[in-house]
Design a protein around this motif. Structure first.
Motif, PDB file in Angstrom:
ATOM      1  N   GLY A   1       0.832  -1.193   0.000  1.00 59.64           N
ATOM      2  CA  GLY A   1       0.000   0.000   0.000  1.00 59.64           C
ATOM      3  C   GLY A   1       0.868   1.245   0.000  1.00 59.64           C
ATOM      4  N   SER A   2       0.295   2.320  -0.445  1.00 60.61           N
ATOM      5  CA  SER A   2       1.038   3.573  -0.638  1.00 60.61           C
ATOM      6  C   SER A   2       1.619   4.128   0.662  1.00 60.61           C
ATOM      7  N   ASP A   3       0.838   4.127   1.728  1.00 57.95           N
ATOM      8  CA  ASP A   3       1.298   4.699   3.000  1.00 57.95           C
ATOM      9  C   ASP A   3       2.522   3.954   3.540  1.00 57.95           C
ATOM     10  N   LEU A   4       2.439   2.629   3.608  1.00 56.00           N
ATOM     11  CA  LEU A   4       3.565   1.848   4.124  1.00 56.00           C
ATOM     12  C   LEU A   4       4.767   1.952   3.185  1.00 56.00           C
ATOM     13  N   THR A   5       4.542   1.908   1.888  1.00 55.34           N
ATOM     14  CA  THR A   5       5.650   2.039   0.938  1.00 55.34           C
ATOM     15  C   THR A   5       6.360   3.371   1.135  1.00 55.34           C
ATOM     16  N   ASP A   6       5.607   4.439   1.313  1.00 53.78           N
ATOM     17  CA  ASP A   6       6.218   5.754   1.549  1.00 53.78           C
ATOM     18  C   ASP A   6       7.033   5.755   2.846  1.00 53.78           C
ATOM     19  N   ARG A   7       6.538   5.089   3.883  1.00 60.83           N
ATOM     20  CA  ARG A   7       7.289   5.021   5.141  1.00 60.83           C
ATOM     21  C   ARG A   7       8.553   4.180   5.004  1.00 60.83           C
ATOM     22  N   VAL A   8       8.467   3.093   4.235  1.00 62.56           N
ATOM     23  CA  VAL A   8       9.653   2.258   3.980  1.00 62.56           C
ATOM     24  C   VAL A   8      10.692   3.085   3.237  1.00 62.56           C
ATOM     25  N   ILE A   9      10.279   3.776   2.189  1.00 61.32           N
ATOM     26  CA  ILE A   9      11.202   4.606   1.406  1.00 61.32           C
ATOM     27  C   ILE A   9      11.782   5.711   2.280  1.00 61.32           C
ATOM     28  N   GLY A  10      10.966   6.279   3.149  1.00 61.02           N
ATOM     29  CA  GLY A  10      11.436   7.336   4.056  1.00 61.02           C
ATOM     30  C   GLY A  10      12.472   6.844   5.052  1.00 61.02           C
ATOM     31  N   GLN A  11      12.414   5.570   5.408  1.00 58.50           N
ATOM     32  CA  GLN A  11      13.375   5.002   6.359  1.00 58.50           C
ATOM     33  C   GLN A  11      14.729   4.744   5.699  1.00 58.50           C
ATOM     34  N   LEU A  12      14.715   4.493   4.407  1.00 56.92           N
ATOM     35  CA  LEU A  12      15.926   4.114   3.678  1.00 56.92           C
ATOM     36  C   LEU A  12      16.661   5.341   3.149  1.00 56.92           C
ATOM     37  N   PRO A  13      17.971   5.201   2.883  1.00 56.29           N
ATOM     38  CA  PRO A  13      18.703   6.309   2.256  1.00 56.29           C
ATOM     39  C   PRO A  13      18.140   6.606   0.863  1.00 56.29           C
ATOM     40  N   GLY A  14      18.609   7.647   0.230  1.00 56.35           N
ATOM     41  CA  GLY A  14      18.123   8.063  -1.080  1.00 56.35           C
ATOM     42  C   GLY A  14      18.262   6.990  -2.145  1.00 56.35           C
ATOM     43  N   GLY A  15      17.398   7.072  -3.146  1.00 53.04           N
ATOM     44  CA  GLY A  15      17.505   6.205  -4.306  1.00 53.04           C
ATOM     45  C   GLY A  15      16.568   5.018  -4.334  1.00 53.04           C
ATOM     46  N   TYR A  16      15.748   4.836  -3.321  1.00 55.18           N
ATOM     47  CA  TYR A  16      14.862   3.668  -3.288  1.00 55.18           C
ATOM     48  C   TYR A  16      13.502   3.921  -3.937  1.00 55.18           C
ATOM     49  N   ALA A  17      13.063   5.156  -4.003  1.00 51.84           N
ATOM     50  CA  ALA A  17      11.725   5.428  -4.546  1.00 51.84           C
ATOM     51  C   ALA A  17      11.580   4.865  -5.949  1.00 51.84           C
ATOM     52  N   LEU A  18      12.551   5.099  -6.800  1.00 45.47           N
ATOM     53  CA  LEU A  18      12.479   4.581  -8.167  1.00 45.47           C
ATOM     54  C   LEU A  18      12.461   3.057  -8.192  1.00 45.47           C
ATOM     55  N   LEU A  19      13.156   2.439  -7.258  1.00 44.04           N
ATOM     56  CA  LEU A  19      13.177   0.978  -7.203  1.00 44.04           C
ATOM     57  C   LEU A  19      11.796   0.416  -6.879  1.00 44.04           C
ATOM     58  N   PHE A  20      11.002   1.193  -6.126  1.00 44.64           N
ATOM     59  CA  PHE A  20       9.639   0.797  -5.775  1.00 44.64           C
ATOM     60  C   PHE A  20       8.616   1.308  -6.795  1.00 44.64           C
ATOM     61  N   GLY A  21       9.101   1.914  -7.876  1.00 43.65           N
ATOM     62  CA  GLY A  21       8.209   2.403  -8.916  1.00 43.65           C
ATOM     63  C   GLY A  21       7.559   3.726  -8.600  1.00 43.65           C
ATOM     64  N   LYS A  22       8.178   4.506  -7.725  1.00 49.85           N
ATOM     65  CA  LYS A  22       7.639   5.812  -7.351  1.00 49.85           C
ATOM     66  C   LYS A  22       8.596   6.906  -7.791  1.00 49.85           C
ATOM     67  N   ALA A  23       8.087   8.106  -7.926  1.00 52.43           N
ATOM     68  CA  ALA A  23       8.927   9.241  -8.305  1.00 52.43           C
ATOM     69  C   ALA A  23       9.876   9.575  -7.146  1.00 52.43           C
ATOM     70  N   GLN A  24      11.087   9.895  -7.486  1.00 53.22           N
ATOM     71  CA  GLN A  24      12.091  10.330  -6.490  1.00 53.22           C
ATOM     72  C   GLN A  24      12.050  11.850  -6.484  1.00 53.22           C
ATOM     73  N   LEU A  25      11.365  12.409  -5.514  1.00 51.91           N
ATOM     74  CA  LEU A  25      11.222  13.857  -5.441  1.00 51.91           C
ATOM     75  C   LEU A  25      12.335  14.447  -4.605  1.00 51.91           C
ATOM     76  N   ALA A  26      12.961  15.478  -5.146  1.00 54.36           N
ATOM     77  CA  ALA A  26      14.014  16.179  -4.415  1.00 54.36           C
ATOM     78  C   ALA A  26      13.378  17.319  -3.635  1.00 54.36           C
ATOM     79  N   PRO A  27      13.901  17.600  -2.439  1.00 50.78           N
ATOM     80  CA  PRO A  27      13.359  18.721  -1.671  1.00 50.78           C
ATOM     81  C   PRO A  27      13.601  20.030  -2.423  1.00 50.78           C
ATOM     82  N   ALA A  28      12.687  20.971  -2.256  1.00 48.80           N
ATOM     83  CA  ALA A  28      12.810  22.268  -2.909  1.00 48.80           C
ATOM     84  C   ALA A  28      14.016  23.011  -2.360  1.00 48.80           C
ATOM     85  N   ALA A  29      14.716  23.687  -3.250  1.00 51.61           N
ATOM     86  CA  ALA A  29      15.891  24.475  -2.836  1.00 51.61           C
ATOM     87  C   ALA A  29      15.424  25.717  -2.113  1.00 51.61           C
ATOM     88  N   THR A  30      16.101  26.058  -1.037  1.00 52.12           N
ATOM     89  CA  THR A  30      15.766  27.273  -0.302  1.00 52.12           C
ATOM     90  C   THR A  30      16.767  28.360  -0.662  1.00 52.12           C
TER      91      THR A  30
END
Length: 163
Positions: free
Chosen positions: A133-162
């Motif tokens: 499910g989307s909620d758990l997948t997002d939490r799993v991706i959030g726990q892991l270092p960068g680069g996993y979102a694409l592996l799970f088939g999700k967009a890898q969004l970069a934080p907005a530059a300040t």
């Protein structure tokens, strides 16, 4: 007056009711593992179910080395029994790997190329994300270092530059 009880048992484990799997008492997993293998076989365009199972086992074992805590437990609970065993049989690594390091490490462990391993990872983790499910997948991706979102088939969004 005699009360008669009629019990109906379905042997069709592919039937669904409101999106939920119907479980056959003779098969406590409801064929969920076979269904996962077939989804992975389709996603990865693998010629056999055995090849899909090889990918599932290697990718879930590698993911099991990366996940800890509640997300690991919740993901295991949403996976078919056999897949959950593969995930949870692994001891989590001390240092988590980025998505690309994850792919390279798995390629080294399996004796495959990074390109083929990247294919296997996506073919497995995309159906796993659907099961989670989307909620758990997002939490799993959030726990892991960068680069996993694409592996799970999700967009890898970069934080907005300040500025």
């Amino acid at each position: 007056m005699t009360l008669q009880t009629v019990t109906h048992t379905s042997t069709d484990s592919s039937a669904t009711t409101a999106g939920a799997e119907t479980r056959n008492p003779a098969d406590p997993t409801g064929g969920a593992y076979v269904q996962l293998l077939e989804r992975v076989r389709y996603e990865g365009a693998y010629p056999t179910r055995e090849r899909a199972e090889e990918a599932v086992r290697s990718v879930l074992a590698a993911l099991g080395r990366q996940l800890v805590g509640d997300e690991r437990v919740e993901l295991a609970a949403r996976l078919p029994f056999e897949a959950a065993l593969t995930l949870t049989a692994q001891v989590p690594a001390i240092e988590p790997l980025t998505g690309w390091e994850f792919v390279k490490d798995l390629a080294r462990r399996t004796g495959s190329t990074p390109a083929r391993t990247r294919w296997d990872v996506g073919a497995v983790l995309i159906p796993v994300a659907r099961l989670a499910g989307s909620d758990l997948t997002d939490r799993v991706i959030g726990q892991l270092p960068g680069g996993y979102a694409l592996l799970f088939g999700k967009a890898q969004l970069a934080p907005a530059a300040t500025t």
